[in-house]
Design a protein around this motif. Structure first.
Motif, short mmCIF file in Angstrom:
data_model
loop_
_atom_site.label_atom_id
_atom_site.label_comp_id
_atom_site.label_asym_id
_atom_site.label_seq_id
_atom_site.Cartn_x
_atom_site.Cartn_y
_atom_site.Cartn_z
N ALA A 58 0.83 -1.21 0.00
CA ALA A 58 0.00 0.00 0.00
C ALA A 58 0.86 1.26 0.00
O ALA A 58 0.60 2.19 -0.76
CB ALA A 58 -0.93 -0.01 1.21
N VAL A 59 1.89 1.28 0.83
CA VAL A 59 2.77 2.46 0.88
C VAL A 59 3.51 2.62 -0.45
O VAL A 59 3.65 3.73 -0.96
CB VAL A 59 3.75 2.34 2.07
N GLY A 60 3.96 1.51 -1.03
CA GLY A 60 4.63 1.58 -2.33
C GLY A 60 3.71 2.08 -3.42
O GLY A 60 4.10 2.87 -4.28
N GLY A 61 2.45 1.61 -3.40
CA GLY A 61 1.49 2.07 -4.39
C GLY A 61 1.19 3.55 -4.26
O GLY A 61 1.13 4.28 -5.25
N VAL A 62 1.02 4.01 -3.03
CA VAL A 62 0.75 5.43 -2.80
C VAL A 62 1.95 6.28 -3.21
O VAL A 62 1.80 7.33 -3.85
CB VAL A 62 0.37 5.69 -1.32
N ALA A 63 3.15 5.81 -2.89
CA ALA A 63 4.35 6.56 -3.27
C ALA A 63 4.49 6.62 -4.79
O ALA A 63 4.84 7.67 -5.35
CB ALA A 63 5.58 5.93 -2.65
N GLY A 64 4.20 5.52 -5.47
CA GLY A 64 4.26 5.51 -6.93
C GLY A 64 3.23 6.43 -7.55
O GLY A 64 3.52 7.16 -8.50
#
Length: 119
Positions: free
Chosen positions: A51-57
């Motif tokens: 989730a954090v990776g998706g939001v950062a992307g």
């Protein structure tokens, strides 16, 4: 006998300090905020990491998109203003000179890159 006890206490005190120095709590004090967050995230469950990776992307894509739109608008607006200024007579373009300069620059570039022209 007392000297031996004192030296044992000093040794055990040094060992205790070494162990305390190895503890994670004291290591984290020397880290920056970003490093602390990344360390916490590396211990988080995989769904949270995804989730954090998706939001950062998504966020980096959004910012890049906005910056690209601003750059395209600035360049397009500049070209439009130059065209209007040329049409109104504020700017005169010597197209023969532009053509000669571009051919000269192309030839210099070909020489530097060691490219042989077909003509």
């Amino acid at each position: 006998m007392a000297e031996g006890a004192v030296s044992e206490l000093k040794d055990s005190g040094k060992e205790l300090l070494d162990k305390l120095g190895d503890m994670e709590l004291f290591k984290r004090e020397n880290q920056g905020v970003v490093q602390k967050i990344l360390d916490d995230l590396s211990r988080a469950p995989p769904p949270k990491q995804l989730a954090v990776g998706g939001v950062a992307g998504w966020l980096s894509g959004y910012v890049t998109m906005k910056a690209g739109k601003m750059a395209a608008t600035a360049i397009g607006g500049t070209l439009l203003l130059l065209q209007i200024a040329h049409h109104k007579g504020y700017i005169k373009v010597d197209w023969n000179k532009v053509s000669n300069d571009s051919v000269t620059m192309a030839d210099k570039l070909k020489q530097k890159l060691h490219i042989k022209s077909k003509s």
